[in-house]
Write a protein that holds these residues in place. Sequence first.
Motif, PDB file in Angstrom:
ATOM      1  N   LYS A 203      43.772  41.556 -30.989  1.00 24.23           N
ATOM      2  CA  LYS A 203      42.425  41.350 -31.541  1.00 24.23           C
ATOM      3  C   LYS A 203      42.404  40.104 -32.440  1.00 24.23           C
ATOM      4  CE  LYS A 203      40.817  46.174 -31.436  1.00 24.23           C
ATOM      5  NZ  LYS A 203      40.013  45.987 -30.216  1.00 24.23           N
ATOM      6  N   ALA A 204      43.449  39.959 -33.257  1.00 29.52           N
ATOM      7  CA  ALA A 204      43.532  38.795 -34.148  1.00 29.52           C
ATOM      8  C   ALA A 204      43.632  37.509 -33.334  1.00 29.52           C
ATOM      9  CB  ALA A 204      44.740  38.943 -35.077  1.00 29.52           C
ATOM     10  N   LEU A 205      44.423  37.588 -32.265  1.00 32.55           N
ATOM     11  CA  LEU A 205      44.610  36.428 -31.388  1.00 32.55           C
ATOM     12  C   LEU A 205      43.278  35.983 -30.783  1.00 32.55           C
ATOM     13  CD1 LEU A 205      47.470  36.440 -28.770  1.00 32.55           C
ATOM     14  CD2 LEU A 205      45.175  35.987 -28.014  1.00 32.55           C
ATOM     15  N   MET A 206      42.496  36.945 -30.309  1.00 35.04           N
ATOM     16  CA  MET A 206      41.227  36.590 -29.676  1.00 35.04           C
ATOM     17  C   MET A 206      40.198  36.097 -30.695  1.00 35.04           C
ATOM     18  SD  MET A 206      41.687  36.583 -26.506  1.00 35.04           S
ATOM     19  CE  MET A 206      39.996  36.136 -26.120  1.00 35.04           C
ATOM     20  N   GLU A 207      40.399  36.448 -31.982  1.00 31.41           N
ATOM     21  CA  GLU A 207      39.536  35.896 -33.036  1.00 31.41           C
ATOM     22  C   GLU A 207      39.765  34.396 -33.203  1.00 31.41           C
ATOM     23  OE1 GLU A 207      37.198  37.264 -35.307  1.00 31.41           O
ATOM     24  OE2 GLU A 207      37.223  38.756 -33.693  1.00 31.41           O
ATOM     25  N   ARG A 208      41.026  34.000 -32.990  1.00 31.74           N
ATOM     26  CA  ARG A 208      41.423  32.615 -33.273  1.00 31.74           C
ATOM     27  C   ARG A 208      41.025  31.647 -32.161  1.00 31.74           C
ATOM     28  NH1 ARG A 208      46.121  30.210 -36.239  1.00 31.74           N
ATOM     29  NH2 ARG A 208      45.770  27.986 -35.981  1.00 31.74           N
TER      30      ARG A 208
END
Length: 293
Positions: A185-190
């Motif tokens: 989820k954090a990765l897709m935020e970036r």
Amino acid sequence: MDADDAGILSRLATEGSSSPADVVLLVDAARLWKAQVDGLFLPVKSPALEAAIPAHLRAKAETDGTSAWFGFSTRARVVVYDKLKVKPEDVDTYEELGEPKNKGRLCTRSGSHPYNLSLFSSMLEHIGPEKTQAWLKGLVANMARAPKGGDTDQIRAVASGECSVAITNSYYLARLMRSNKPDDKALMERVGVVFPNQATWGTHVNIAGGAVARHSKNKDAAVKFLEYLASPQAQQYFADGNNEWPVIKGVTFDNPALKALAGTGFKSELIPTSVVGMNQVKVQQMLDRVGFR
Ligand code: FE
């Protein structure tokens, strides 16, 4: 989506006429074309498949009026970028990825992987050999590191800051978007996602496809199975289960990641996937010339 394909192809070639296979399912036009050339498919005559599947997503056999293979779902080869460092307008065409403004930014898997061979083969069709080779040279010049890993590794490398632009097949993004892991989820935020070349010929699209095996002993049943794969029920599965777009018109699906990725749709290129498959031979020579491993 592709780890087993090389194994399938070598097994079919080794087994020859004793192969028990009736249907061959492979991803990517580069592989389907190569398998056709290697004589691993039987020609198919199916009015149902010809009516259901757009002509540019299937390939003719050598014999008149028959088909060699059919695309059953599509995947787009899209650009991901670091939202903190890159402006989307600098990476919204494939051509720009080879321009000096993107120097030191690019992460990629091997140039000779079928997904890249097909993208580069599509470019060859759109812009011709001279510009394609210059573009490939530009991609090499823009690399943040030597090619390695798969598409998901490139997305992770953008999210970790190792590079800031990469290319990936769309379903890898959809998988990450549907993941419940906090890291994903954090990765897709970036990362941001763009479907390149919307203002020109459209985003490069490839297929997951199928054919009847050369030594099938159940040819009629094999054709029926391929026809089933083009039915609304099976097409819906490609969208909901495999995170790929259906090839037949009017299929409803409920995949939130596909909807988030492309909204109501995107412009995809319309060149024949068989041509994309065929161009790989010339592209491989160009890759050797420009030192794209
Ligand atoms: Fe894959």
